[in-house]
Design a protein around this motif. Structure first.
Motif, short mmCIF file in Angstrom:
data_model
loop_
_atom_site.label_atom_id
_atom_site.label_comp_id
_atom_site.label_asym_id
_atom_site.label_seq_id
_atom_site.Cartn_x
_atom_site.Cartn_y
_atom_site.Cartn_z
N ALA A 1 0.82 -1.21 0.00
CA ALA A 1 0.00 0.00 0.00
C ALA A 1 0.86 1.26 0.00
N VAL A 2 1.90 1.26 0.81
CA VAL A 2 2.75 2.45 0.87
C VAL A 2 3.56 2.59 -0.41
N ALA A 3 3.94 1.46 -1.03
CA ALA A 3 4.68 1.52 -2.29
C ALA A 3 3.80 2.07 -3.41
N ARG A 4 2.52 1.69 -3.43
CA ARG A 4 1.63 2.23 -4.46
C ARG A 4 1.52 3.74 -4.38
N ARG A 5 1.57 4.28 -3.17
CA ARG A 5 1.48 5.73 -2.98
C ARG A 5 2.84 6.41 -3.11
N ARG A 6 3.90 5.61 -3.21
CA ARG A 6 5.27 6.14 -3.21
C ARG A 6 5.46 7.07 -2.02
N ALA A 7 4.99 6.61 -0.89
CA ALA A 7 4.98 7.42 0.33
C ALA A 7 6.28 7.25 1.10
N PRO A 8 6.62 8.23 1.93
CA PRO A 8 7.83 8.12 2.75
C PRO A 8 7.69 7.08 3.85
N VAL A 9 8.80 6.39 4.14
CA VAL A 9 8.82 5.35 5.16
C VAL A 9 10.03 5.56 6.05
N LEU A 10 9.91 5.08 7.28
CA LEU A 10 11.03 5.07 8.23
C LEU A 10 11.19 3.65 8.72
N ILE A 11 12.41 3.13 8.66
CA ILE A 11 12.68 1.75 9.03
C ILE A 11 13.77 1.74 10.10
N ARG B 1 20.77 -9.29 14.16
CA ARG B 1 19.99 -10.37 13.57
C ARG B 1 19.15 -9.92 12.38
N LEU B 2 18.56 -8.72 12.48
CA LEU B 2 17.49 -8.36 11.55
C LEU B 2 17.87 -7.26 10.56
N LEU B 3 19.09 -6.76 10.62
CA LEU B 3 19.47 -5.67 9.72
C LEU B 3 19.29 -6.06 8.26
N GLY B 4 19.70 -7.25 7.89
CA GLY B 4 19.58 -7.68 6.51
C GLY B 4 18.14 -7.77 6.04
N PHE B 5 17.26 -8.25 6.92
CA PHE B 5 15.84 -8.34 6.58
C PHE B 5 15.28 -6.96 6.25
N TYR B 6 15.52 -6.00 7.14
CA TYR B 6 14.98 -4.67 6.93
C TYR B 6 15.66 -3.95 5.76
N ALA B 7 16.96 -4.18 5.58
CA ALA B 7 17.66 -3.53 4.47
C ALA B 7 17.11 -3.98 3.13
N GLY B 8 16.72 -5.26 3.04
CA GLY B 8 16.10 -5.73 1.80
C GLY B 8 14.79 -5.02 1.52
N LEU C 1 8.08 -6.96 13.60
CA LEU C 1 8.27 -8.33 14.07
C LEU C 1 8.36 -8.33 15.60
N ALA C 2 7.89 -9.43 16.21
CA ALA C 2 7.93 -9.51 17.68
C ALA C 2 8.00 -10.96 18.12
N VAL D 1 17.42 -15.46 15.77
CA VAL D 1 18.14 -16.57 15.14
C VAL D 1 19.19 -15.99 14.20
N ARG D 2 19.87 -16.86 13.44
CA ARG D 2 20.94 -16.39 12.57
C ARG D 2 20.40 -15.44 11.50
N PRO D 3 21.16 -14.39 11.18
CA PRO D 3 20.67 -13.42 10.18
C PRO D 3 20.27 -14.06 8.85
N ALA D 4 21.02 -15.06 8.42
CA ALA D 4 20.72 -15.69 7.13
C ALA D 4 19.35 -16.34 7.11
N TYR D 5 18.84 -16.73 8.25
CA TYR D 5 17.54 -17.42 8.30
C TYR D 5 16.38 -16.49 7.98
N TYR D 6 16.61 -15.18 8.00
CA TYR D 6 15.54 -14.24 7.68
C TYR D 6 15.48 -13.91 6.19
N ARG D 7 16.47 -14.36 5.41
CA ARG D 7 16.46 -14.02 3.98
C ARG D 7 15.23 -14.56 3.26
N PRO D 8 14.81 -15.80 3.52
CA PRO D 8 13.58 -16.25 2.86
C PRO D 8 12.36 -15.41 3.22
#
Length: 271
Positions: A97-107, A114-121, A224-225, A251-258
Motif C-alpha cells: 500500500a505504501v509503495a503504491r502511494r510512493r509514500a515516505p517510510v522510516l525503518i 539479527r534483523l538488519l539484513g531483513f529490513y535492508a532488503g 516483528l515480535a 536466530v541467525r541473520p541468514a535465516y531471515y532471507r527467505p
C-alpha cells in the motif's frame, strides 16, 4: 517465488516458529512486567486498557500460538507458523500500500545483529519502488537507560535502516549496532523530521521501541515480535500497531532471507 508451504517448512526448520529458543520463563516474566507497566517491556506504548498477566497470556495465545495454560511455566515457548504466515501476508499488504502511494517510510531496528539484513532488503525494494526512505537525525546522541545505567548511543543508518551504536563504534570490523528496546531513537528521528518540516513517514517498519514508540505517537507501524515482546501485540489489539508478526527475533541473520523474499513477492516488490 517462495511458496507458502516452503516458507512454512523453513520457519519450522530454522526455529523461527514452532518450538523457539525463547523460554516460557522469559515470556511469563515479560507478561508480569508489562502488567506492572514496566517501561523495559512496554517499549514506549502507554496501554489504554488494563492488562493483567492472564489477559496477556490469552492475548499471546491468540496472536502467537503460545500455550494458554497458566500452569505451563517452564520449557520452550511456541509460535504457530500459521499465525506467522497470516501476519506476514498482512505485513506485505501494508508495504504494498505504501509503495503504491510512493509514500515516505522510516525503518529501524533494535536487533541489528539479527534483523538488519531483513529490513535492508525491504528498504532497497521500497526505495526502488519510489518511496522516500527517511534517514533523519543521523549522528544524534540518545541517552538510553540500560541495566548498566544510562548510556549514550548515536543514531545511525545502514542501507536505510536506523539503529543505534555506542560512540566510536562506526569503524570497520565493529559490531553492526546495539540491541535496544528503547522508543527514544524513533522519537528522536520523528522529532527531527517534524522540526525540519517533514516529510513525515506514512509507515514505520521495525521492531521493539521503533514500532511501539511510533504507534504511540499516531504513526502507522508494523513489525516483528517474539513471544516475550507483548507490547507490539497489545498495540495491535488496541489499534496503534497495524501488524505484529510473531517470530523468533534472535536466530541467525541468514535465516531471515527467505522472509524478505516472501514478503517482497507478496507485496509485488521483488526486484
Amino acid at each position: 517465488m517462495l511458496s507458502t508451504g516452503a516458507l512454512r517448512a523453513h520457519l519450522l526448520a530454522a526455529r523461527l516458529a514452532g518450538p523457539v529458543a525463547t523460554s516460557r520463563e522469559d515470556s511469563l516474566r515479560s507478561y508480569r512486567l508489562f502488567a506492572a507497566r514496566d517501561p523495559r517491556v512496554t517499549l514506549g506504548l502507554d496501554p489504554q486498557w488494563a492488562w493483567g498477566e492472564r489477559d496477556l497470556l490469552r492475548l499471546m495465545a491468540d496472536k502467537c500460538g503460545v500455550s494458554g495454560d497458566p500452569a505451563y511455566r517452564s520449557g520452550p515457548d511456541v509460535i504457530d507458523p500459521e499465525r506467522t504466515l497470516r501476519a506476514l501476508g498482512a505485513f506485505a499488504g501494508r508495504l504494498a500500500a505504501v509503495a503504491r502511494r510512493r509514500a515516505p517510510v522510516l525503518i529501524g531496528t533494535g536487533h541489528p545483529h539479527r534483523l538488519l539484513g531483513f529490513y535492508a532488503g525491504l528498504a532497497d525494494a521500497l526505495s526502488a519502488a519510489g518511496c522516500l526512505v527517511l534517514t533523519p537525525a543521523q549522528g544524534r546522541c540518545v541517552d538510553i537507560t540500560t541495566r548498566f545505567g544510562v548510556r549514550t548511543y548515536r543514531l545511525d543508518y545502514v542501507r536505510g535502516v536506523a539503529l543505534v551504536r555506542e560512540p566510536g563504534g562506526e569503524g570497520a570490523g565493529c559490531e553492526p549496532g546495539a540491541h535496544t528496546h528503547s522508543p527514544l531513537p524513533v522519537r528522536a528521528a520523528l522529532e527531527a523530521l517534524a522540526d525540519a518540516g517533514g516529510p513525515l513517514p506514512e509507515l514505520v517498519v521495525g521492531d521493539h521501541g521503533w514500532v511501539c514508540g511510533a504507534g504511540q505517537l499516531g504513526f502507522e507501524a508494523v513489525g516483528l515480535a517474539d513471544t516475550d515482546d507483548p507490547a507490539l501485540f497489545v498495540g495491535e489489539a488496541e489499534g496503534r500497531v497495524s501488524v505484529a508478526v510473531p517470530i523468533d527475533d534472535a536466530v541467525r541473520p541468514a535465516y531471515y532471507r527467505p522472509l524478505t523474499r516472501y514478503v517482497l513477492n507478496r507485496a509485488c516488490l521483488s526486484q
